[in-house]
Design an enzyme around this catalytic site. Structure first.
Site, short mmCIF file in Angstrom:
data_model
loop_
_atom_site.label_atom_id
_atom_site.label_comp_id
_atom_site.label_asym_id
_atom_site.label_seq_id
_atom_site.Cartn_x
_atom_site.Cartn_y
_atom_site.Cartn_z
N HIS A 92 2.99 94.83 62.97
CA HIS A 92 3.51 93.64 63.65
C HIS A 92 4.45 94.06 64.79
O HIS A 92 4.41 93.49 65.87
CB HIS A 92 4.26 92.73 62.67
CG HIS A 92 3.38 92.20 61.57
ND1 HIS A 92 2.13 91.70 61.80
CD2 HIS A 92 3.57 92.11 60.22
CE1 HIS A 92 1.58 91.32 60.66
NE2 HIS A 92 2.43 91.55 59.68
N LEU A 150 1.70 80.39 84.55
CA LEU A 150 1.04 80.27 83.25
C LEU A 150 1.91 79.52 82.24
O LEU A 150 3.12 79.70 82.19
CB LEU A 150 0.77 81.69 82.71
CG LEU A 150 0.22 81.82 81.29
CD1 LEU A 150 -1.26 81.47 81.25
CD2 LEU A 150 0.43 83.25 80.76
N ASP A 210 -5.35 89.32 65.60
CA ASP A 210 -5.57 89.80 64.23
C ASP A 210 -5.72 91.31 64.17
O ASP A 210 -6.21 91.93 65.11
CB ASP A 210 -6.82 89.11 63.66
CG ASP A 210 -6.88 89.19 62.14
OD1 ASP A 210 -5.82 89.45 61.51
OD2 ASP A 210 -7.97 89.01 61.59
C1 IPE Z 1 -5.23 84.38 61.42
O1 IPE Z 1 -5.23 85.67 60.89
C2 IPE Z 1 -3.84 83.93 61.72
C3 IPE Z 1 -3.14 84.64 62.79
C4 IPE Z 1 -3.61 85.62 63.51
C5 IPE Z 1 -1.82 84.15 63.08
P1 IPE Z 1 -5.24 85.93 59.32
O2 IPE Z 1 -5.23 87.41 59.15
O3 IPE Z 1 -4.16 85.18 58.65
O4 IPE Z 1 -6.65 85.30 58.88
P2 IPE Z 1 -7.55 85.57 57.61
O5 IPE Z 1 -6.67 85.44 56.42
O6 IPE Z 1 -8.08 86.96 57.73
O7 IPE Z 1 -8.64 84.56 57.69
C1 IPE Z 2 -2.30 89.38 62.44
O1 IPE Z 2 -2.48 90.60 61.81
C2 IPE Z 2 -0.87 88.93 62.47
C3 IPE Z 2 -0.57 87.76 61.65
C4 IPE Z 2 -1.43 87.07 60.93
C5 IPE Z 2 0.81 87.32 61.65
P1 IPE Z 2 -2.64 90.68 60.24
O2 IPE Z 2 -1.29 90.80 59.63
O3 IPE Z 2 -3.47 89.57 59.74
O4 IPE Z 2 -3.41 92.06 60.08
P2 IPE Z 2 -4.66 92.37 59.14
O5 IPE Z 2 -5.68 91.31 59.38
O6 IPE Z 2 -4.14 92.35 57.73
O7 IPE Z 2 -5.11 93.72 59.58
MG MG Z 3 -5.46 89.30 59.47
#
Ligand code: IPE
Ligand code: IPE
Ligand code: MG
Length: 245
Positions: free
Chosen positions: A36, A130, A19
């Site tokens: 990303h 792994l 995240d």
């Molecule tokens: C969780 O992250 C999902 C992934 C990392 C794939 P999100 O960014 O979607 O989660 P929330 O919305 O902050 O809970």
């Molecule tokens: C995690 O990073 C990646 C996915 C959920 C695909 P985010 O896109 O949720 O990044 P933040 O949480 O908005 O910073």
């Molecule tokens: Mg996120």
């Protein structure tokens, strides 16, 4: 750092909620998608790090069921990135003896993603190190519901009685059937929630939530997480004195 890790007490399975990509990009005034794109290096580092240490399973939460609700251009960009990354990383997987697998509603992914995944899974099938599981279009509730549907069908077809459904049987019907539960769950970005990830499997996982955004995650962070895990006392409901040291 790495030399302090006790190789006889490694987690067999590490699960990661990757995240913070969007915030990482925003900090430098860039679009979320830039975050990303810069997350791939972290994926490579954590995969190599686990493979080198001898961790058996690594599950990476890459796209949740709820992530389909993001703006269409972000979803599209993530799917395109997925296709290119899988194609580009097969060599890294082969070099590190990593076997690829997936959990999640793979049929909901675009056809080119499914094609690349099938191909990468086939190519890495004989690797013995792994196992890397990508959680794609995955959520814990989806997993539990799918397992329940399969169990209900088995009962209907006379293959199973309701009384036979115990934790082991339920476990086998989950997407992770046959794979040990993660002992360690890492969520980056400092967010303190599970966000519908592996709800059943994380029952007794040790949680580690560092204040680092996913694109900045490196092997050193992985080592820190494992060291933290190794310093914890896992009691599983018992008291300290009952544990065999
Ligand atoms: C969780 O992250 C999902 C992934 C990392 C794939 P999100 O960014 O979607 O989660 P929330 O919305 O902050 O809970
Ligand atoms: C995690 O990073 C990646 C996915 C959920 C695909 P985010 O896109 O949720 O990044 P933040 O949480 O908005 O910073
Ligand atoms: Mg996120």
């Amino acid at each position: 750092m790495k030399e302090h890790i006790d190789s006889s007490n490694l987690p067999q399975h590490i699960a990661v909620i990757m995240d913070g990509n969007g915030r990482w990009a925003k900090r430098q005034g860039a679009a979320r998608v830039f975050g990303h794109r810069n997350a791939i290096k972290a994926v490579r580092e954590v995969t190599e790090g686990c493979a080198e240490l001898g961790v058996k399973y690594l599950t990476l939460y890459a796209f949740s069921t709820e992530n389909w609700n993001r703006p269409k251009f972000e979803v599209d960009a993530l799917m395109t990135l997925l296709v290119h990354t899988i194609r580009g990383e097969i060599k890294t997987l082969m070099d590190n003896n990593v076997r690829l697998g997936t959990i999640g509603n793979i049929n909901s992914l675009p056809a080119d993603c499914r094609r690349e995944l099938t191909e990468a899974i086939r190519e890495t099938n004989q690797n013995t190190g792994l196992t890397l599981l990508l959680a794609l279009s995955y959520s814990g509730r989806w997993d539990i519901l799918e397992a329940t549907r399969k169990l209900a069908a088995d009962v209907r077809d006379g293959k199973l009685t309701p009384e036979q459904i115990d934790e082991t049987v339920f476990d086998q019907h989950l997407a992770t059937g046959g794979i040990p539960d993660p002992e360690l769950m890492i969520r980056t970005s400092g967010e303190m929630r599970i966000s519908n990830f592996m709800l059943w499997q994380l029952a007794y996982a040790e949680l580690y939530m560092p204040d680092v955004l996913w694109p900045d995650f490196r092997k050193a962070h992985l080592y820190e997480a494992i060291l933290s895990y190794q310093q914890r006392e896992r009691r599983f409901g018992k008291i300290s004195e009952q544990l065999v040291k």
